[in-house]
Design a protein around this motif. Structure first.
Motif, PDB file in Angstrom:
ATOM      1  N   GLY A  78       0.734  -1.339  -0.070  1.00  0.00           N
ATOM      2  CA  GLY A  78      -0.111   0.210  -0.190  1.00  0.00           C
ATOM      3  C   GLY A  78       0.909   1.312   0.005  1.00  0.00           C
ATOM      4  N   PHE A  79       2.108   1.186  -0.254  1.00  0.00           N
ATOM      5  CA  PHE A  79       2.924   2.526  -0.052  1.00  0.00           C
ATOM      6  C   PHE A  79       3.125   2.769  -1.829  1.00  0.00           C
ATOM      7  CE2 PHE A  79       4.836   0.168   3.366  1.00  0.00           C
ATOM      8  CZ  PHE A  79       4.245   0.719   4.341  1.00  0.00           C
ATOM      9  N   LEU A 128       2.114   8.299  -3.559  1.00  0.00           N
ATOM     10  CA  LEU A 128       2.083   8.734  -2.094  1.00  0.00           C
ATOM     11  C   LEU A 128       3.262   9.019  -1.501  1.00  0.00           C
ATOM     12  CD1 LEU A 128       0.461   9.171   0.447  1.00  0.00           C
ATOM     13  CD2 LEU A 128       0.604   6.701   1.017  1.00  0.00           C
ATOM     14  N   GLU A 129       4.326   8.152  -1.818  1.00  0.00           N
ATOM     15  CA  GLU A 129       5.591   8.403  -1.267  1.00  0.00           C
ATOM     16  C   GLU A 129       6.204   9.884  -1.602  1.00  0.00           C
ATOM     17  OE1 GLU A 129       8.474   5.213  -1.006  1.00  0.00           O
ATOM     18  OE2 GLU A 129       6.955   3.634  -1.312  1.00  0.00           O
ATOM     19  N   LYS A 130       5.978  10.039  -2.846  1.00  0.00           N
ATOM     20  CA  LYS A 130       6.686  11.340  -3.579  1.00  0.00           C
ATOM     21  C   LYS A 130       5.975  12.460  -3.143  1.00  0.00           C
ATOM     22  CE  LYS A 130       8.338   9.053  -7.974  1.00  0.00           C
ATOM     23  NZ  LYS A 130       7.883   8.918  -9.388  1.00  0.00           N
ATOM     24  N   LEU A 139       1.498  12.432   5.448  1.00  0.00           N
ATOM     25  CA  LEU A 139       0.678  11.225   5.049  1.00  0.00           C
ATOM     26  C   LEU A 139      -0.932  11.658   5.392  1.00  0.00           C
ATOM     27  CD1 LEU A 139       2.818   8.446   6.781  1.00  0.00           C
ATOM     28  CD2 LEU A 139       2.402   8.930   4.315  1.00  0.00           C
ATOM     29  N   LEU A 140      -1.403  12.107   6.251  1.00  0.00           N
ATOM     30  CA  LEU A 140      -2.452  12.432   6.443  1.00  0.00           C
ATOM     31  C   LEU A 140      -3.375  13.330   5.572  1.00  0.00           C
ATOM     32  CD1 LEU A 140      -2.732  12.759  10.455  1.00  0.00           C
ATOM     33  CD2 LEU A 140      -3.604  10.865   9.135  1.00  0.00           C
ATOM     34  N   GLU A 141      -2.461  14.534   5.325  1.00  0.00           N
ATOM     35  CA  GLU A 141      -2.767  15.458   4.215  1.00  0.00           C
ATOM     36  C   GLU A 141      -2.833  14.758   2.715  1.00  0.00           C
ATOM     37  OE1 GLU A 141      -0.011  18.433   5.147  1.00  0.00           O
ATOM     38  OE2 GLU A 141      -1.517  19.481   6.262  1.00  0.00           O
ATOM     39  N   SER A 142      -1.871  14.001   2.617  1.00  0.00           N
ATOM     40  CA  SER A 142      -1.643  13.607   1.189  1.00  0.00           C
ATOM     41  C   SER A 142      -2.650  12.378   1.023  1.00  0.00           C
ATOM     42  CB  SER A 142      -0.400  12.926   0.895  1.00  0.00           C
ATOM     43  OG  SER A 142      -0.473  12.349  -0.190  1.00  0.00           O
ATOM     44  N   SER A 143      -2.994  11.673   1.895  1.00  0.00           N
ATOM     45  CA  SER A 143      -4.301  10.552   1.723  1.00  0.00           C
ATOM     46  C   SER A 143      -5.390  11.229   1.607  1.00  0.00           C
ATOM     47  CB  SER A 143      -4.193   9.639   3.023  1.00  0.00           C
ATOM     48  OG  SER A 143      -5.109   8.788   3.074  1.00  0.00           O
ATOM     49  N   LEU A 144      -5.843  12.278   2.481  1.00  0.00           N
ATOM     50  CA  LEU A 144      -7.090  13.192   2.241  1.00  0.00           C
ATOM     51  C   LEU A 144      -7.147  13.592   0.713  1.00  0.00           C
ATOM     52  CD1 LEU A 144      -7.496  14.874   5.579  1.00  0.00           C
ATOM     53  CD2 LEU A 144      -9.137  12.875   4.703  1.00  0.00           C
ATOM     54  N   LYS A 145      -6.256  14.289   0.395  1.00  0.00           N
ATOM     55  CA  LYS A 145      -6.113  15.060  -0.728  1.00  0.00           C
ATOM     56  C   LYS A 145      -6.229  13.721  -1.934  1.00  0.00           C
ATOM     57  CE  LYS A 145      -3.650  17.835  -3.984  1.00  0.00           C
ATOM     58  NZ  LYS A 145      -2.144  18.698  -4.307  1.00  0.00           N
ATOM     59  N   THR A 146      -5.836  12.564  -1.739  1.00  0.00           N
ATOM     60  CA  THR A 146      -5.939  11.753  -2.890  1.00  0.00           C
ATOM     61  C   THR A 146      -7.337  11.135  -2.908  1.00  0.00           C
ATOM     62  OG1 THR A 146      -3.650  10.904  -2.305  1.00  0.00           O
ATOM     63  CG2 THR A 146      -4.866   9.320  -3.674  1.00  0.00           C
ATOM     64  N   ALA A 206      -9.678   7.283   2.846  1.00  0.00           N
ATOM     65  CA  ALA A 206      -8.282   7.689   3.465  1.00  0.00           C
ATOM     66  C   ALA A 206      -7.724   6.787   4.437  1.00  0.00           C
ATOM     67  CB  ALA A 206      -8.377   9.282   3.655  1.00  0.00           C
ATOM     68  N   ALA A 207      -8.639   6.613   5.356  1.00  0.00           N
ATOM     69  CA  ALA A 207      -8.085   5.623   6.653  1.00  0.00           C
ATOM     70  C   ALA A 207      -7.766   4.420   6.204  1.00  0.00           C
ATOM     71  CB  ALA A 207      -9.231   5.502   7.503  1.00  0.00           C
ATOM     72  N   GLU A 208      -8.544   3.905   5.236  1.00  0.00           N
ATOM     73  CA  GLU A 208      -8.103   2.496   4.479  1.00  0.00           C
ATOM     74  C   GLU A 208      -6.746   2.421   3.951  1.00  0.00           C
ATOM     75  OE1 GLU A 208     -10.165  -1.080   1.803  1.00  0.00           O
ATOM     76  OE2 GLU A 208     -11.080   1.113   1.744  1.00  0.00           O
ATOM     77  N   SER A 209      -6.610   3.428   3.207  1.00  0.00           N
ATOM     78  CA  SER A 209      -5.333   3.444   2.394  1.00  0.00           C
ATOM     79  C   SER A 209      -4.226   3.473   3.341  1.00  0.00           C
ATOM     80  CB  SER A 209      -5.315   4.770   1.502  1.00  0.00           C
ATOM     81  OG  SER A 209      -5.105   6.034   2.258  1.00  0.00           O
ATOM     82  N   LEU A 210      -4.295   4.157   4.616  1.00  0.00           N
ATOM     83  CA  LEU A 210      -3.138   4.065   5.564  1.00  0.00           C
ATOM     84  C   LEU A 210      -3.368   2.894   6.532  1.00  0.00           C
ATOM     85  CD1 LEU A 210      -3.024   7.908   6.523  1.00  0.00           C
ATOM     86  CD2 LEU A 210      -1.519   6.682   4.936  1.00  0.00           C
TER      87      LEU A 210
END
Length: 456
Positions: free
Chosen positions: A389-390, A394-396, A418-425, A433-437
């Protein structure tokens, strides 16, 4: 001789089974749910036969299913064999879905029932031996009762568990979500003088406030609308054992008062009752709430904290455990590769590097979920960052430049990004977003609150 509990409201069947099975097992008999639970908590039989039609619902299955759920909540490894008639096959299958080991249709043929019982007892013996071997293996790998770790913080945790286990005093386990607070509580119970008694967990934050008092302390018939009979609460079920109050920081203030009285006097009253009931149970509690802040804000009673937090045991977050990440990842890989029958050999160098750099906001639970999901979905013998899941995007998107910061500041920065990026994605979709993390939605909200983030 093995103990066998037979729960049935028919005197004829009780007599038949006691006569037919008495030479092979020590027979314990119960005719209703209350008798069954009392005998079960006192004698801890590993196998039970259960008739679903018990009074006061002898023509239905509600009482039998309730008895099954209580028994499995007290000791999930118990093998319950449901005895049912042809017309009750649907409820028997429902019982199996709830966790019953097997069902057998009446009329009873002793020869066939003996074979089912023999298999059940044999399986419990194998499971017990497997748990013993896993525990011994865990000790060799730096573990204790399913908790693994070799870092200095975890060695200190194991040392504290050993010291407090036999003291029979309240212990408060503190730590972030996913750090293993319930596993630590179980380890304390399993090494205590109460290890043969029940371990009763209850999540104070997962039960609606209007139901929590009854769940904890039980209720009498007529105590409220729908209270058709007397029901024991979790505190009573913990008699002779350990009551684990998870997320105690979420306990409403009125119940904090009632819990304090129990801790001081060792007595409770059921909802709607007047009788004082003496209970002998050890209290272990856990929370991820900042208790000092909660006390200052008036959300948690200071006198209750001093009663329940005689010893505070703080668990380290996974990001502070160094090489334990690799140790745990290897253990989860081995466990779930075997469970799902997948031939996965290990992790790529890039995957190991990604796991080491990641902030792990969901801690050990997140690591376990990521590896389980990767094993199920991957067709490769080696797991890479994408499997875990990385994603590259997301890493970039996360700036890992933390020069000049303290270790805590750097980790907080990465976690926030990580939180901000996941919410944006995921365009503000917190669930995705929670599931992706790899964390739960409540944990994600807690982390947003921690970093002062708002979902616009």
């Amino acid at each position: 001789m093995e103990k066998l509990l037979i729960v049935d409201d028919s005197p004829e069947i009780l007599k038949q089974l006691k006569w037919g099975l008495g030479k092979s097992y020590e027979i314990l008999l119960a005719e209703n749910v209350e008798e069954a639970i009392q005998i079960f908590t006192a004698h801890a039989p590993r196998v039970i036969t259960l008739d679903l039609g018990l009074p006061p619902d002898a023509d239905g299955a509600s009482e039998g299913l309730r008895c099954l759920e209580i028994i499995l909540s007290l000791r999930p490894s118990t093998k319950v064999i449901v005895l049912s008639g042809n017309e009750d096959r649907g409820n028997a299958l429902k019982a199996v879905q709830l966790g019953a080991y097997d069902f057998y249709q009446k009329p009873i043929e002793l020869t066939e029932l003996k074979i089912i019982l023999g298999r059940a007892f044999h399986l419990t013996a194998l499971e017990e031996e497997n748990r013993r071997l896993q525990s011994a293996s865990g000790q060799r790998q730096g573990g204790m009762h399913g908790i693994f770790g070799q870092c200095q913080a975890m060695e200190a945790t194991f040392s504290t568990i050993r010291k407090v286990a036999s003291a029979d005093i309240p212990v408060m386990v503190l730590g972030e979500n996913g750090t293993g607070k319930e596993m630590v509580a179980r380890a304390i119970h399993n090494q205590s003088l109460r290890k043969d008694g029940p371990f009763i967990p209850i999540n104070c934050g997962a039960i609606p406030e209007n139901l929590l008092e009854s769940e904890l302390f039980g209720h009498e018939k007529g105590a409220f609308t729908g209270a058709a009979g007397r029901v024991q609460g979790k505190v009573e079920f913990a008699h002779g054992g350990t009551l684990f109050l998870d997320e105690i920081g979420e306990l409403p203030l009125p119940l904090q008062v009632k819990l304090l009285r129990f801790l001081q006097e060792k007595v409770i009253q059921r909802v709607g009752g007047r009788e004082d009931i003496t209970i002998d149970a050890r209290i272990l509690a856990a929370t991820n709430v900042d208790i000092d802040t909660a006390i200052k804000d008036g959300r948690f009673r200071e006198d209750l904290y001093y009663r329940i937090g005689v010893i505070n045991l703080r668990l380290p977050p996974l990001r502070d455990r160094g090489d334990d990440i690799r140790l745990l990842a290897g253990l989860f890989l081995s466990r779930y590769s075997n469970e799902f029958q997948k031939k996965i050999k290990g992790f790529s160098a890039a995957a190991e590097s990604a796991m080491k750099r990641y902030a792990w906001p969901g801690n050990v639970r997140e690591l376990e979920n990521k590896i389980k999901r990767a094993i199920i979905m991957s067709d490769s013998p080696v797991l890479d960052p994408v499997d875990l899941g990385f994603s590259a995007s997301l890493e970039k998107s996360v700036d890992l430049s933390v020069a000049g910061m303290t270790l805590k500041e750097g980790r907080d920065k990465v976690e926030r990004e990580l939180l901000e990026s996941s919410l944006k994605t995921h365009v503000g979709n917190v669930a995705k977003a929670a599931e992706s993390l790899g964390v739960s939605r409540p944990t994600f909200y807690d982390l947003m609150k921690k970093h002062g983030l708002q979902n616009s």
